[in-house]
Design a protein around this motif. Sequence first.
Motif, mmCIF file in Angstrom:
data_model
loop_
_atom_site.group_PDB
_atom_site.id
_atom_site.type_symbol
_atom_site.label_atom_id
_atom_site.label_comp_id
_atom_site.label_asym_id
_atom_site.label_seq_id
_atom_site.Cartn_x
_atom_site.Cartn_y
_atom_site.Cartn_z
ATOM 1 N N HIS A 3 -7.705 -4.630 -3.007
ATOM 2 C CA HIS A 3 -6.238 -4.395 -2.719
ATOM 3 C C HIS A 3 -5.570 -3.684 -3.788
ATOM 4 O O HIS A 3 -4.710 -2.802 -3.488
ATOM 5 N N ARG A 4 -5.585 -3.892 -4.999
ATOM 6 C CA ARG A 4 -5.115 -3.298 -6.209
ATOM 7 C C ARG A 4 -5.223 -1.702 -6.160
ATOM 8 O O ARG A 4 -4.209 -0.994 -6.178
ATOM 9 N N GLU A 5 -6.751 -1.309 -5.882
ATOM 10 C CA GLU A 5 -6.830 0.276 -5.610
ATOM 11 C C GLU A 5 -6.130 0.680 -4.442
ATOM 12 O O GLU A 5 -5.594 1.778 -4.479
ATOM 13 N N ASP A 6 -6.095 0.013 -3.234
ATOM 14 C CA ASP A 6 -5.796 0.423 -2.150
ATOM 15 C C ASP A 6 -4.104 0.554 -2.243
ATOM 16 O O ASP A 6 -3.618 1.545 -1.753
ATOM 17 N N LEU A 7 -3.640 -0.405 -2.732
ATOM 18 C CA LEU A 7 -1.944 -0.382 -2.932
ATOM 19 C C LEU A 7 -1.814 1.107 -3.938
ATOM 20 O O LEU A 7 -0.553 1.605 -3.465
ATOM 21 N N LEU A 8 -2.622 1.042 -4.957
ATOM 22 C CA LEU A 8 -2.125 2.241 -5.520
ATOM 23 C C LEU A 8 -2.322 3.470 -4.871
ATOM 24 O O LEU A 8 -1.595 4.501 -5.092
ATOM 25 N N THR A 24 9.615 2.473 0.646
ATOM 26 C CA THR A 24 10.016 0.842 0.751
ATOM 27 C C THR A 24 8.619 0.108 0.498
ATOM 28 O O THR A 24 7.467 0.869 0.586
ATOM 29 N N ALA A 25 8.552 -0.966 0.320
ATOM 30 C CA ALA A 25 7.354 -2.043 0.175
ATOM 31 C C ALA A 25 6.656 -1.955 1.463
ATOM 32 O O ALA A 25 5.395 -1.982 1.681
ATOM 33 N N ARG A 26 7.302 -1.987 2.484
ATOM 34 C CA ARG A 26 6.693 -1.852 3.811
ATOM 35 C C ARG A 26 5.970 -0.847 4.014
ATOM 36 O O ARG A 26 4.903 -0.574 4.680
ATOM 37 N N ASP A 27 6.367 0.448 3.733
ATOM 38 C CA ASP A 27 5.830 1.607 3.523
ATOM 39 C C ASP A 27 4.261 1.969 3.122
ATOM 40 O O ASP A 27 3.323 2.118 3.552
ATOM 41 N N ILE A 28 4.560 1.150 1.661
ATOM 42 C CA ILE A 28 3.175 1.030 0.946
ATOM 43 C C ILE A 28 2.321 0.145 1.727
ATOM 44 O O ILE A 28 0.865 0.691 1.793
ATOM 45 N N VAL A 29 2.847 -0.984 2.171
ATOM 46 C CA VAL A 29 1.752 -1.829 2.835
ATOM 47 C C VAL A 29 0.984 -1.250 3.882
ATOM 48 O O VAL A 29 0.056 -1.241 4.284
ATOM 49 N N LYS A 30 1.917 -0.678 4.542
ATOM 50 C CA LYS A 30 1.388 0.214 5.928
ATOM 51 C C LYS A 30 0.527 1.285 5.579
ATOM 52 O O LYS A 30 -0.731 1.408 6.267
ATOM 53 N N SER A 45 6.029 -5.875 -8.821
ATOM 54 C CA SER A 45 7.079 -5.441 -8.096
ATOM 55 C C SER A 45 6.779 -4.159 -7.364
ATOM 56 O O SER A 45 5.782 -3.389 -8.051
ATOM 57 N N LYS A 46 7.509 -3.784 -6.249
ATOM 58 C CA LYS A 46 7.192 -2.292 -5.894
ATOM 59 C C LYS A 46 7.595 -1.266 -6.760
ATOM 60 O O LYS A 46 6.708 -0.252 -7.048
ATOM 61 N N ASP A 47 8.753 -1.526 -7.590
ATOM 62 C CA ASP A 47 9.009 -0.117 -8.656
ATOM 63 C C ASP A 47 7.889 -0.150 -9.658
ATOM 64 O O ASP A 47 7.611 0.941 -9.898
ATOM 65 N N ALA A 48 7.351 -1.231 -10.162
ATOM 66 C CA ALA A 48 6.031 -1.104 -10.852
ATOM 67 C C ALA A 48 5.042 -0.573 -10.475
ATOM 68 O O ALA A 48 4.242 0.292 -11.152
ATOM 69 N N LEU A 49 4.704 -0.675 -9.140
ATOM 70 C CA LEU A 49 3.582 -0.230 -8.375
ATOM 71 C C LEU A 49 3.856 1.457 -8.404
ATOM 72 O O LEU A 49 3.080 2.236 -8.466
ATOM 73 N N LEU A 50 5.005 1.618 -8.066
ATOM 74 C CA LEU A 50 5.430 3.073 -7.814
ATOM 75 C C LEU A 50 5.441 3.834 -9.006
ATOM 76 O O LEU A 50 4.858 5.005 -9.201
ATOM 77 N N ALA A 51 5.860 3.135 -10.385
ATOM 78 C CA ALA A 51 5.778 3.721 -11.381
ATOM 79 C C ALA A 51 4.338 4.015 -11.980
ATOM 80 O O ALA A 51 3.797 5.152 -12.363
ATOM 81 N N ALA A 52 3.351 3.103 -11.630
ATOM 82 C CA ALA A 52 1.872 3.296 -11.866
ATOM 83 C C ALA A 52 1.277 4.467 -11.094
ATOM 84 O O ALA A 52 0.260 5.116 -11.637
ATOM 85 N N ALA A 53 1.666 4.673 -10.027
ATOM 86 C CA ALA A 53 1.249 5.566 -8.806
ATOM 87 C C ALA A 53 1.923 6.943 -9.526
ATOM 88 O O ALA A 53 1.017 7.754 -9.407
ATOM 89 N N TYR A 54 2.949 6.861 -9.964
ATOM 90 C CA TYR A 54 3.449 8.265 -10.352
ATOM 91 C C TYR A 54 2.760 8.677 -11.696
ATOM 92 O O TYR A 54 2.353 9.893 -11.718
ATOM 93 N N VAL A 55 2.669 7.802 -12.623
ATOM 94 C CA VAL A 55 1.850 7.965 -13.952
ATOM 95 C C VAL A 55 0.390 8.464 -13.541
ATOM 96 O O VAL A 55 0.049 9.402 -14.186
ATOM 97 N N ASP A 56 -0.316 7.931 -12.615
ATOM 98 C CA ASP A 56 -1.649 8.295 -12.126
ATOM 99 C C ASP A 56 -1.740 9.738 -11.642
ATOM 100 O O ASP A 56 -2.351 10.539 -11.977
ATOM 101 N N GLU A 119 12.071 2.709 -17.005
ATOM 102 C CA GLU A 119 11.405 1.974 -18.187
ATOM 103 C C GLU A 119 10.143 2.175 -18.149
ATOM 104 O O GLU A 119 9.496 2.499 -19.383
ATOM 105 N N HIS A 120 9.164 2.246 -17.266
ATOM 106 C CA HIS A 120 7.962 2.422 -16.953
ATOM 107 C C HIS A 120 7.429 3.929 -17.641
ATOM 108 O O HIS A 120 6.668 4.000 -18.129
ATOM 109 N N LEU A 121 8.504 4.615 -17.286
ATOM 110 C CA LEU A 121 8.069 6.059 -17.295
ATOM 111 C C LEU A 121 8.494 6.351 -18.817
ATOM 112 O O LEU A 121 7.863 7.593 -19.307
ATOM 113 N N VAL A 122 9.378 5.806 -19.253
ATOM 114 C CA VAL A 122 9.776 6.088 -20.703
ATOM 115 C C VAL A 122 8.718 5.814 -21.508
ATOM 116 O O VAL A 122 8.351 6.539 -22.504
ATOM 117 N N LYS A 123 8.097 4.877 -21.069
ATOM 118 C CA LYS A 123 6.842 4.278 -22.043
ATOM 119 C C LYS A 123 5.638 5.109 -21.856
ATOM 120 O O LYS A 123 4.954 5.535 -22.961
#
Length: 196
Positions: A3-8, A24-30, A45-56, A119-123
Amino acid sequence: MGHREDLLEGAKRCLLEKGFVRTTARDIVKESGTNLASIGYHYGSKDALLAAAYVDLISAAGDTFGAFATADSAGVPGSLERFREAWQNITRSFVEERPIWLLTFEVITNSDRLPTVREHLVKASDEGRRGIIPLLMGGSEDDVDDATLRSLGGFYQVLLNGLSVQWLFDPESATGADDLTEGLRRVIEGVAKSES
């Protein structure tokens, strides 16, 4: 994949299609074939997931910057030739990975609406600075001290951000690697004259 990798992976596809604000979170789930609870469980959170996806996404785009460095044609680290070759690859990325670079500007222009993502992206910004220094100067990321990170890394990041604006706004008139290198050569020449 779990699930972690699928979400990313799902979040990456959503970012490229819809961007940060409209995903939206529902978009990601779908898109990922997972469930809403998985987002909180794996990413908080959805935002933390999106930040991780963007950094990737941006890291993968950045990995292409150094493709020339192993080639026989690569200039000596720290040389004008190396500078030109690196920026040639970087500007190519602005064209080939345009949707990823556009996401950067969405974050910048919507930072008030995306505080957690910001905040995630500044780091992650220091990681980008740390990675570009060896590309141009040689050595490894582990060799980059804090003073070099702030000064040289900051200088390269300013060039990267400024060029990305030009290339995303109007690629036809954007500064290319040859002109950027000539500009640097003239700066170096001017400094040398002023010190002699």
